[in-house]
Design an enzyme around this catalytic site. Structure first.
Site, mmCIF file in Angstrom:
data_model
loop_
_atom_site.group_PDB
_atom_site.id
_atom_site.type_symbol
_atom_site.label_atom_id
_atom_site.label_comp_id
_atom_site.label_asym_id
_atom_site.label_seq_id
_atom_site.Cartn_x
_atom_site.Cartn_y
_atom_site.Cartn_z
ATOM 1 N N SER A 85 -16.153 6.948 29.305
ATOM 2 C CA SER A 85 -16.129 6.268 30.881
ATOM 3 C C SER A 85 -15.132 7.526 31.394
ATOM 4 C CB SER A 85 -14.875 4.984 30.261
ATOM 5 O OG SER A 85 -15.167 4.892 31.805
ATOM 6 N N TYR A 145 -9.085 -0.939 30.283
ATOM 7 C CA TYR A 145 -10.047 -0.252 30.019
ATOM 8 C C TYR A 145 -10.501 1.226 29.229
ATOM 9 C CZ TYR A 145 -15.195 1.148 31.051
ATOM 10 O OH TYR A 145 -16.546 1.804 30.692
#
Length: 260
Positions: free
Chosen positions: A150, A163
């Protein structure tokens, strides 16, 4: 040396496993791999979604099989591997695309959330790389592992603390395994998507945050999931990317190229 693009990007005779293949992005990867000629195994957490994803592939003429698993649990990943190997002779390609997110403020993050996100986003990739990587190594025909990271993996983004840490771990895991697996002719790479309208992003992206992201993205928009498909096929193909390993490929519309 002549180049035939249709042969270079063909995955005929290959078997690909997509963990998270019943989700938005994972579903695109599964369809792209099937479209390039691969047999596809889909591993997901929700039986109904896995069944629907497999049915969609089969209706398009692809060979596909599904397995339901909590991919943060070793025994369930092993059972999913066995289920896929019952249907197909071996696995050549692994795409790791599980993911959960949260915007809980740092001082409010509890142990349960920390472990849930790290287990889903990072531990699951460790397990899948170990379990399917061992199969590829023992089989002796090489392979390609593609981990989905990501843009939040670094530099860190606000609001997605756990995250971001999990995805930074994915980057490190990818590069470490690229060195570890190279003697077995197994390539390990990661795709770093920018902002795409996946399920988890729809839940956490307010209009104000979307506007800020688009304002920071030279291409001036969010990505479409299908725009990741070409990178997946390229990395999956030994003919197209046979000398590519340990790479962190950004597909972000230029987001990471911008400063203020």
């Amino acid at each position: 040396m002549s180049f035939n693009p249709s042969e270079m990007f063909s995955l005929e005779g290959k078997t690909a496993v997509v963990i998270g293949g019943s989700g938005v992005l994972g579903g695109v990867f599964a369809r792209a791999l099937a479209g390039a000629g691969a047999k596809v195994g889909i591993i997901g957490r929700t039986p109904e979604k896995v069944e629907a994803a497999v049915g969609s592939l089969r209706s398009s003429g692809a060979e596909a099989v599904g397995a339901v698993a909590d991919v943060s649990t070793r025994s369930q990943v092993e059972a999913a591997r066995d289920r896929i190997l019952e249907a197909f002779a071996g696995v050549d390609i692994l795409v790791n695309a599980p993911g959960v997110n949260s915007t809980t403020p740092f001082f409010e993050i509890q142990d349960e959330e920390w472990h849930r996100i790290l287990d889903t986003n990072l531990k699951s990739m460790f397990l899948a790389c170990q379990i399917f990587g061992a199969h590829m190594a023992e089989r002796g025909q090489g392979g390609s592992i593609i981990n989905i990271s990501s843009i939040s993996s670094g530099p860190p983004l606000s609001k997605v603390f756990t995250y971001g840490i999990s995805k930074a771990g994915v980057n490190n895991l990818t590069q470490w395994l690229a060195r570890e697996f190279a003697p077995h002719k197994i390539r390990v790479n990661a795709i770093i998507p920018g902002f795409f309208p996946a399920e988890q992003n729809r839940r956490i992206l307010s209009k104000e945050r979307v506007d800020a992201i688009i304002g920071h993205t030279p291409m001036g928009r969010l990505g479409e999931p299908e725009e990741l498909a070409g990178t997946v096929i390229w990395l999956a193909s030994d003919k197209a990317s046979g000398f590519v390993t340990g790479a962190l490929i950004k597909v972000d519309g230029g987001f990471s190229a911008m400063t203020i």
